[in-house]
Design an enzyme around this catalytic site. Structure first.
Site, short mmCIF file in Angstrom:
data_model
loop_
_atom_site.label_atom_id
_atom_site.label_comp_id
_atom_site.label_asym_id
_atom_site.label_seq_id
_atom_site.Cartn_x
_atom_site.Cartn_y
_atom_site.Cartn_z
N GLU A 64 -33.54 -11.00 30.69
CA GLU A 64 -34.86 -10.21 31.98
C GLU A 64 -35.67 -9.46 31.80
O GLU A 64 -34.18 -7.88 31.93
CB GLU A 64 -34.40 -10.92 33.05
CG GLU A 64 -34.34 -12.27 34.02
CD GLU A 64 -34.17 -12.65 35.22
OE1 GLU A 64 -34.29 -11.72 36.12
OE2 GLU A 64 -33.50 -13.94 35.21
N GLY A 86 -20.39 -23.39 45.24
CA GLY A 86 -20.10 -22.33 46.08
C GLY A 86 -21.46 -23.28 47.27
O GLY A 86 -21.96 -23.84 47.56
N ARG A 87 -21.81 -22.05 48.07
CA ARG A 87 -22.56 -21.96 49.27
C ARG A 87 -24.01 -22.93 48.93
O ARG A 87 -24.83 -23.85 49.33
CB ARG A 87 -22.93 -20.85 50.43
CG ARG A 87 -21.65 -20.56 50.94
CD ARG A 87 -21.86 -19.14 51.65
NE ARG A 87 -20.91 -18.97 51.80
CZ ARG A 87 -19.83 -17.98 51.81
NH1 ARG A 87 -20.07 -17.33 50.61
NH2 ARG A 87 -19.15 -17.29 52.44
N ILE A 88 -24.68 -21.65 47.97
CA ILE A 88 -26.10 -22.96 47.50
C ILE A 88 -25.49 -23.53 46.88
O ILE A 88 -26.30 -24.98 47.40
CB ILE A 88 -26.46 -21.33 46.23
CG1 ILE A 88 -26.92 -20.46 47.54
CG2 ILE A 88 -27.49 -22.30 45.60
CD1 ILE A 88 -27.00 -19.17 46.14
N ARG A 131 -14.68 -24.56 40.40
CA ARG A 131 -13.02 -23.88 39.78
C ARG A 131 -11.95 -24.86 40.88
O ARG A 131 -11.06 -24.82 39.72
CB ARG A 131 -13.17 -22.14 40.37
CG ARG A 131 -13.63 -21.33 39.44
CD ARG A 131 -13.45 -19.91 39.99
NE ARG A 131 -14.57 -18.84 38.67
CZ ARG A 131 -14.26 -17.92 39.64
NH1 ARG A 131 -13.78 -17.61 40.42
NH2 ARG A 131 -15.17 -17.29 38.85
N SER A 151 -28.86 -19.89 38.96
CA SER A 151 -27.85 -18.98 38.83
C SER A 151 -27.91 -17.61 38.30
O SER A 151 -28.72 -16.39 38.63
CB SER A 151 -26.50 -19.32 38.28
OG SER A 151 -26.56 -20.16 36.83
N ARG A 152 -27.58 -17.68 36.36
CA ARG A 152 -28.49 -16.15 36.18
C ARG A 152 -28.34 -16.73 34.86
O ARG A 152 -27.50 -17.75 34.01
CB ARG A 152 -26.41 -14.83 35.69
CG ARG A 152 -26.16 -14.71 36.99
CD ARG A 152 -27.44 -13.34 36.98
NE ARG A 152 -26.77 -13.02 38.64
CZ ARG A 152 -27.47 -13.16 39.70
NH1 ARG A 152 -28.26 -14.34 40.06
NH2 ARG A 152 -27.12 -12.48 40.93
N HIS A 191 -37.43 -15.67 38.19
CA HIS A 191 -36.77 -15.33 39.19
C HIS A 191 -36.83 -14.72 41.38
O HIS A 191 -37.41 -13.91 41.61
CB HIS A 191 -35.75 -13.80 38.82
CG HIS A 191 -34.97 -13.73 39.82
ND1 HIS A 191 -33.17 -12.81 39.20
CD2 HIS A 191 -33.75 -14.29 40.68
CE1 HIS A 191 -32.78 -12.90 39.54
NE2 HIS A 191 -32.28 -13.88 40.05
N ILE A 192 -37.10 -15.85 41.43
CA ILE A 192 -37.87 -15.68 43.07
C ILE A 192 -37.65 -16.88 43.74
O ILE A 192 -38.33 -17.64 45.12
CB ILE A 192 -39.57 -15.86 43.29
CG1 ILE A 192 -39.90 -17.26 42.17
CG2 ILE A 192 -40.33 -15.71 42.61
CD1 ILE A 192 -41.15 -18.24 42.70
#
Length: 327
Positions: free
Chosen positions: A271, A158-160, A180, A241-242, A289-290
């Site tokens: 987290e 995606g964008r990132i 995808r 991401s996650r 997470h920064i």
């Protein structure tokens, strides 16, 4: 609470400019850090509010939403929204908004920074110096991976993901990706990127594997024991991401056993808890997470969420509400 104007709950301290903007629309309550990381506290307090500006750590479940009788909108201070039961919200007529686009450049910079720090052993070298062990230049000291000519595999273009690829190309890296579906051919050509339909083959070919995908049922524990064994032994893993995209216990084991070369993680499955074996793993960079932590970006994130809240509370139609999510 007065009923003369809408009441807005912000679940963590955010930039003051965003709070000031919201105060033009209603009465704003900004909670202390960590106050709304449990379902119980939300169940108790949320029924008093007309709008919620929340974080990824805020569990906006179906149970919470059913209790929030006055709630008109939930605006997430994030691109992702896996903490919100969007289906339940839509059923109840509660709008949901997120904050895409404004994080791209900060996160692209950050991913490149993680890669540089990990590949060149910045953390270990600095600690060596701070511990008073540095006695002069060493020809074999802290040898790392040179990036030019190496292959960066990106899962989630995606964008990132594209922003990271753009930066990595400037360092002379080869770009392969899994998504995808393939990205726009013009963008693919500009990045000189090659599409892989099979994420396992991508992992096999990657010197660096970067996770930039959303958390879904399909991506939960995408990085598992099998995938880690497929990766080259020298390979580095980056995740902004996650946390739950990785099986952390398995990754920790792989790092201790030197199955892969190292990992840089900005996000974690539970987290703020971090798997204890990750804390002691070698060649591992762990950050809290920064990825989006610049003054400009965090204020922009807040303003997007605030604009969505203001639009809903002012009764604007859906097509005029920024970044509205529907399922």
């Amino acid at each position: 609470m007065s009923t003369s104007s809408p009441h807005i709950l912000v679940t963590e301290p955010i930039p003051q400019a965003v709070v000031s903007y919201l105060q033009n629309t209603g009465e704003v309550t900004v909670a202390q850090k960590g106050a709304y990381q449990s379902e119980e506290q939300l169940l108790q307090d949320l029924p008093k509010y007309d709008a919620l500006l929340c974080m990824l750590s805020t569990p906006v479940t179906e149970k919470v939403l059913n209790k929030a009788k006055n709630l008109k909108i939930v605006a997430n201070f994030a691109v992702g929204y896996d903490n919100i039961d969007v289906k339940a919200a839509n059923k109840l007529g509660i709008k949901v908004a997120n904050t895409p686009n404004v994080l791209t450049e900060a996160c692209g910079d950050y991913a490149m920074g993680l890669l540089l720090a990990l590949s060149r052993k910045f953390k270990e070298a600095e600690q060596y110096l701070r511990d008073g062990k540095f006695t002069g230049w060493e020809p074999l000291g802290f040898l790392g991976m040179e990036l030019r000519g190496r292959t960066l595999g990106i899962i989630g273009m995606g964008r990132i993901g594209q922003a990271f690829a753009q930066r990595a190309r400037a360092f002379g890296m080869n770009i392969i990706y899994h998504n995808r579906s393939p990205i726009d051919p013009k963008k693919e050509k500009a990045l000189d990127a090659e599409y892989f339909n099979d994420h396992k083959e991508l992992a096999r070919r990657s010197d660096v594997l970067s996770l930039n995908c959303p958390l879904t049922e399909e991506t939960h524990h995408l990085v598992d024991r099998e995938l880690l064994k497929i990766m080259p032994q020298h390979a580095l893993l980056i995740n902004i991401s996650r946390g739950a995209v990785i099986d952390e216990a398995v990754l920790a084991e792989a790092l201790h056993d030197e199955i892969i070369g190292g990992a840089a993680l900005d996000v974690f499955e539970e987290e703020p808890k971090v798997h204890p074996k990750l804390l002691s793993a070698p060649n591992t960079l762990l950050l809290p997470h920064i990825a989006s932590a610049t003054h400009k970006t965090r204020e922009a994130i807040g303003m997007l969420a605030a604009e969505a809240i203001t639009s809903v509370l002012q009764g604007k139609p859906d097509d005029e509400i920024p970044n509205l999510i529907s399922r």
